[in-house]
Structure formats: C-alpha cells, structure tokens
Scaffold this active site. Structure first.
Site, PDB file in Angstrom:
ATOM      1  N   LYS A  66       0.879  15.984   7.833  1.00 16.66           N
ATOM      2  CA  LYS A  66       1.628  16.541   6.691  1.00 16.66           C
ATOM      3  C   LYS A  66       0.730  16.876   5.496  1.00 16.66           C
ATOM      4  CE  LYS A  66       5.991  14.356   7.914  1.00 16.66           C
ATOM      5  NZ  LYS A  66       7.103  13.503   7.500  1.00 16.66           N
ATOM      6  N   LYS A 155      -2.093   1.282  -4.876  1.00 12.11           N
ATOM      7  CA  LYS A 155      -1.370   2.407  -4.266  1.00 12.11           C
ATOM      8  C   LYS A 155       0.011   2.575  -4.896  1.00 12.11           C
ATOM      9  CE  LYS A 155      -1.262   2.907   0.345  1.00 12.11           C
ATOM     10  NZ  LYS A 155      -1.427   2.454   1.752  1.00 12.11           N
TER      11      LYS A 155
HETATM   12  P1  ATR Z   1       3.094   6.363   5.970  1.00  8.42           P
HETATM   13  O1  ATR Z   1       2.554   7.742   5.842  1.00  8.42           O
HETATM   14  O2  ATR Z   1       3.965   6.147   7.188  1.00  8.42           O
HETATM   15  O3  ATR Z   1       3.758   5.871   4.727  1.00  8.42           O
HETATM   16  P2  ATR Z   1       0.683   4.934   5.334  1.00  8.42           P
HETATM   17  O4  ATR Z   1       0.295   5.942   4.334  1.00  8.42           O
HETATM   18  O5  ATR Z   1      -0.359   4.345   6.245  1.00  8.42           O
HETATM   19  O6  ATR Z   1       1.816   5.445   6.294  1.00  8.42           O
HETATM   20  O7  ATR Z   1       1.419   3.733   4.555  1.00  8.42           O
HETATM   21  C1  ATR Z   1       1.926   2.634   5.224  1.00  8.42           C
HETATM   22  C2  ATR Z   1       2.760   1.833   4.247  1.00  8.42           C
HETATM   23  O8  ATR Z   1       3.375   0.726   4.914  1.00  8.42           O
HETATM   24  C3  ATR Z   1       1.936   1.218   3.124  1.00  8.42           C
HETATM   25  O9  ATR Z   1       2.735   1.172   1.961  1.00  8.42           O
HETATM   26  C4  ATR Z   1       1.672  -0.191   3.653  1.00  8.42           C
HETATM   27  O10 ATR Z   1       1.434  -1.138   2.655  1.00  8.42           O
HETATM   28  P3  ATR Z   1      -0.057  -1.338   1.999  1.00  8.42           P
HETATM   29  O11 ATR Z   1      -0.374  -0.041   1.281  1.00  8.42           O
HETATM   30  O12 ATR Z   1       0.103  -2.449   1.063  1.00  8.42           O
HETATM   31  O13 ATR Z   1      -0.955  -1.579   3.163  1.00  8.42           O
HETATM   32  C5  ATR Z   1       2.988  -0.487   4.302  1.00  8.42           C
HETATM   33  N1  ATR Z   1       2.976  -1.540   5.330  1.00  8.42           N
HETATM   34  C6  ATR Z   1       2.594  -1.451   6.621  1.00  8.42           C
HETATM   35  N2  ATR Z   1       2.789  -2.611   7.275  1.00  8.42           N
HETATM   36  C7  ATR Z   1       3.342  -3.474   6.380  1.00  8.42           C
HETATM   37  C8  ATR Z   1       3.799  -4.836   6.441  1.00  8.42           C
HETATM   38  N3  ATR Z   1       3.739  -5.554   7.564  1.00  8.42           N
HETATM   39  N4  ATR Z   1       4.303  -5.388   5.307  1.00  8.42           N
HETATM   40  C9  ATR Z   1       4.403  -4.670   4.168  1.00  8.42           C
HETATM   41  N5  ATR Z   1       3.988  -3.380   4.041  1.00  8.42           N
HETATM   42  C10 ATR Z   1       3.466  -2.782   5.127  1.00  8.42           C
END
Ligand code: ATR
Length: 269
Positions: A66, A155
C-alpha cells in the site's frame, strides 16, 4: 468488452476481494472481471506496469504494497494523502490515480451495518502501524475522540502528531489503560495474525460498547477477550472489507452496489 480489474498483494491466495467484486458485478449488471494477482515482493511496480499495458482499468492493492502504491501514483486523492497509503488504483488517461477506501469502509461498517452513531463517542484505537494510519482521518472526521495505544510510543506519537492542537486525539500506554473505558475499541494491531492479544486490562468497555477487530476470517484473541469482558457488540472486519470494496467499485464503475446482501452472503460461506 469486459473491463479488467484485480487485487495485488503478497500473499494473496486467501483474498476474498474477487468474490466480493464478482457479486457486485452480477448485482449491478457491470461487465467486469476481477482476479487476485500475487506480485513478487520486489515486483509491485512491474506488475502494475504489466496490468496497464494489458488494458486493465484499475486495481486494489493490499499488504505489503500500500505504501509503494502511494509512491507510484501520478495523482493522489485526499484519503490517500491522509492515510499515506493507497489501496485503490484507477488507470485513466495514461495516469495512475490513487485513493484509499479502507477508512471509509471501516466507518461505513460501524455506522451503517452495525448501526452505531459515532459522534462524541470515546474510541480506543489499538496499534499505530499501517492499518491504524489508514483509518485515523476518516475515524476522526466522524466526531469521535480517539486515544491510540501502542507498545512503541514513538510510533503512536508520530501517528497523532498531525492532529495536534485542540483536537481530541491522544496517545495512551497499555500500562495506563486500567481505569479508563471506551464506547468503541478497535483492534488495528497485527496481533491476531499470530494469535496474540495486546496487553489489555479488565474494564475497558463502557456499557453498550463495540469491540471491532479489523481482521476477518476467524475469531481473534481480541474478539474472545471482548466477549469475556462483556462488550455488547463484537465484530470482525468482514464488513469493512465489503464496504471498502464497494467504495472502490463505485469509483471505478460509477455504480454503488448494495453491500448488505453481499455481506450476508459472505457470512454464510
Ligand atoms: P500493519 O500495517 O498491519 O498495521 P505494522 O505496520 O507492522 O502492520 O504494525 C503492526 C502493529 O501491530 C503495530 O502497532 C504493533 O505494535 P508496535 O508498533 O508497538 O510493535 C502492533 N502489534 C503487533 N503485535 C502486537 C501484540 N502482540 N501486542 C500489541 N501490539 C501488537
């Protein structure tokens, strides 16, 4: 002549978009084809170039392309600029036009399919990645107040930065969630992909609260948690998928499909 469309992603084999667009086409009598195309991770631009050369009229773009799609466009709609990501491309007059229908899809699903009035509601948005960024502005424009919780606070702060001022958008640490409750809690993290649950406390849901997971296809740990916690309404993201597809279909074809019947049919599969 059948007009050709597609969705590009990697992986893409489980995409429900071809089925949804075929149902829209049948319902509205539009002569289109719509297929799922897996682009190599380093081959998104080449795939778009091939589709244009073959006369395709447009395509949807999904994970992980995207942002690349956003960079590839000749002209961007406001929704794409707000999201800094593109999920819908239109090939017109030798140009690539890009917009983003994810946020409108989420808002339409919550307001129309789930029947929730959003104005003044307290929303907790979990996550600050691409999925969260894609829906921030459309959510904000419904008149809700938004708190963004994320493990990585930098972030989260970057995500809410453009809403600074007298706006009702803030960040909150997971550790600081106890004692706060919300009308709508939206899971925009990717935690469900690994069957994980963000570190959520008890008591997060106000009476009549909605728990919404932007993922679809199965019950996520977040949805199970919300049911245990007594959220009144628990929804996956299938309605958002159908609604974002309908907005894209309308942009391409100038015809608004009926989403309710398609969503009902998808739920029965
Ligand atoms: P997407 O494009 O699907 O949003 P991404 O940019 O990799 O994927 O972001 C993943 C999001 O899920 C992030 O906000 C991540 O939190 P962090 O930035 O703190 O890493 C969050 N995330 C993934 N696994 C998680 C978990 N087990 N608990 C809480 N947040 C999670």
């Amino acid at each position: 002549m059948t007009d050709k469309y597609a969705v590009i992603g990697n992986p893409i084999s489980h995409s429900k978009s071809p089925l949804i667009h075929r149902m829209f086409a049948e319902q509205t009598g539009q002569d289109i084809s719509y297929e799922a195309i897996e682009a190599p991770l380093d081959g998104f631009a080449a795939t778009v170039a091939r589709l244009r050369a073959e006369g395709y009229k447009g395509c949807n773009v999904t994970v992980p392309f995207k942002f690349e799609a956003y960079q590839l466009c000749d002209e961007l709609g406001q929704r794409a600029i707000d999201a800094k990501a593109v999920n819908t491309l239109i090939f017109r007059d030798g140009k690539i036009l890009g917009t983003n229908t994810d946020g409108p899809g989420l808002v339409l699903d919550i307001q129309q399919n789930l029947g929730i009035e959003m104005m003044w509601k307290d929303v907790l948005l979990l996550g600050a990645g691409g999925a969260a960024a894609g829906v921030m502005w459309p959510l904000f424009n419904t008149g809700v107040s938004i708190e963004v919780a994320n493990r990585n606070m930098e972030k989260a702060q970057a995500l809410v930065k453009e809403f600074e001022g007298p706006c009702s958008v803030r960040t909150r640490r997971y550790e600081d969630l106890p004692g706060h409750s919300y009308d709508i809690v939206i899971n925009a993290t990717s935690s469900g992909l690994r069957d994980e649950l963000p570190a959520l406390p008890d008591g997060l849901f106000k009476p009549d609260a909605l728990a919404y997971d932007m993922m679809y296809g199965r019950e996520t740990p977040f949805m199970a948690y919300a049911r245990r916690q007594g959220a009144t309404l628990v929804s996956d993201g299938l309605g958002m998928l159908v609604e974002q597809a309908a907005v894209a279909f309308d942009l391409w074809r100038g015809v608004r499909p009926d989403t309710k019947s398609v969503l009902e049919a998808m739920r029965k599969l």
